[in-house]
Enzyme design. Sequence first.
Site, short mmCIF file in Angstrom:
data_model
loop_
_atom_site.label_atom_id
_atom_site.label_comp_id
_atom_site.label_asym_id
_atom_site.label_seq_id
_atom_site.Cartn_x
_atom_site.Cartn_y
_atom_site.Cartn_z
N HIS A 14 0.99 -1.20 -0.03
CA HIS A 14 0.24 -0.08 0.00
C HIS A 14 0.94 1.08 -0.15
CE1 HIS A 14 -3.63 2.26 0.81
NE2 HIS A 14 -2.72 2.83 1.44
N ASP A 45 -14.64 3.45 6.83
CA ASP A 45 -13.72 4.39 6.29
C ASP A 45 -14.21 5.20 5.01
OD1 ASP A 45 -10.98 5.27 6.00
OD2 ASP A 45 -11.14 4.54 3.99
N ARG A 71 -13.66 13.60 6.57
CA ARG A 71 -12.29 14.09 6.99
C ARG A 71 -11.66 15.09 5.74
NH1 ARG A 71 -8.96 9.19 7.35
NH2 ARG A 71 -7.15 10.51 7.53
N SER A 92 -7.36 4.53 8.86
CA SER A 92 -7.99 4.46 7.70
C SER A 92 -7.17 3.23 6.69
CB SER A 92 -7.77 5.73 6.98
OG SER A 92 -8.36 5.67 5.69
N LYS A 106 -8.40 -0.89 5.86
CA LYS A 106 -8.66 -1.40 4.47
C LYS A 106 -7.80 -2.82 4.19
CE LYS A 106 -8.40 2.55 3.09
NZ LYS A 106 -8.47 4.04 2.51
N1 URA Z 1 -4.93 7.26 2.42
C1 URA Z 1 -6.06 6.40 2.83
O1 URA Z 1 -6.43 5.36 2.47
N2 URA Z 1 -6.59 7.05 3.92
C2 URA Z 1 -6.06 8.10 4.59
O2 URA Z 1 -6.48 8.46 5.54
C3 URA Z 1 -5.03 8.79 4.00
C4 URA Z 1 -4.26 8.30 2.91
#
Ligand code: URA
Length: 442
Positions: free
Chosen positions: A82, A161, A168, A183, A187
């Site tokens: 990621h 999220d 946010r 966040s 995921k």
């Molecule tokens: N990427 C994400 O998935 N979440 C965040 O809060 C910031 C970057």
Amino acid sequence: MRMYDLIMKKRDGGVLSAEEIRFMIDGYVKGEIPDYQMSAMCMAIWFRGMTDEETGELTMCMAASGDQMDLSGIEGIKVDKHSTGGVGDKTTLVLAPIVAACGGRVAKMSGRGLGHTGGTLDKLESIPGLSVNIMPEDFIRQVNAIGLCVAGQTGNLVPADKKLYALRDVTATVDSVPLIAASIMSKKLASGSDAIVLDVKTGSGAFMKTPEDSILLAQKMVAIGAHAGRRTIALITDMDTPLGHYVGNALEVQEAAATLKGEGPADLTEVCLILAANMLELSGKGSYEDCLAMAKQAVADGSAFQKLHALVRAQGGDDRVLDDPALFGTAAYVEELKAPASGYVQHIDTEGCGIAAAMLGAGREKKEDSIDMLAGLYLAKKEGDPVQEGETLARLYTNEKERMEGAMEKLLSCYRIGAEKPALMPLILAKVTEDGVTRYDV
Ligand code: URA
């Protein structure tokens, strides 16, 4: 329990219990806690932070808020990567085929671009015919067959999220370490891989602008991964300058293909090989040194490039574009940005480059916006390069003429040219594991 009391507790610097966090996330997902109260909570968290226990609990509650992928049908160790997001970041398109060519299993759910950052799904969709909407059973079948699949989210993964991130985004609470950590990791946990390599970007094109903040974020995420029983490491990589020379969807696919043929830019090649080697090491394929040698070999012998072909074909795309980029077509309008002075490129405002690419049509301002797949930038000159007045700094591509002027102005403002050759940041600034932090930039 009342949300009002929880907001007040956090506002005054208190620590939320596991039960309180669960109440808050469940209530928010069900619509029982309104956006205005959650906004106040996000702002209280932004100012007061969260302990590791609170961040861990928040992540677990978010991960459990919807479906969770069951990847047990895939043989072997599933490894994910990621990136926290950047400009010109086409690493997934390069490293996933490398890892698969070396026997790794990459079951990857990627995202779309928003704001100044690009997204892997948009890049892949610039390939004619390619689909990223893949049913879970096909996803598993494809990984078993060819070692990799890159798809959009299937099912209702982490609805907490989706709601929280949108909130946010409009309440100036994106750049909070515990909120970003929860966040991203919620995921990653919900998408089911056994091992996770985090590419935490740092610099002017990243959410985290300093190595210290990036290391802090990486430490939180690594601790959450370890707590959840997933092998997790993080690399802190440079996003103070765009990665590679191209920004924009079809343009980045072409650069990724060139990199897999061993003809890519040095920075992109190095970052991808190092990330791929870490993924292979976490997959149990050998020592880091052996894995790095394997990754290099997969590029040298063409097997990684063949995996990219296999990925594109498996997802319905026309893989001839990988060998013949002319099949993508070219944008109708192409103009050059000339250097206003002689000297060295001292800095490129990377977020600004992402914005300029979006202004040309390569990105979205709002989720509903459509994308011009051929739009984007070629950055001929990068940080540290010498340049003569009037020489080409960059090329801009768009299909809509009226977008050109504003983007050109924006891109010019991103370049700082001066007499001194600048000191360049290392590409990999640090590695964060459960055992600690190794810094390469000091
Ligand atoms: N990427 C994400 O998935 N979440 C965040 O809060 C910031 C970057």
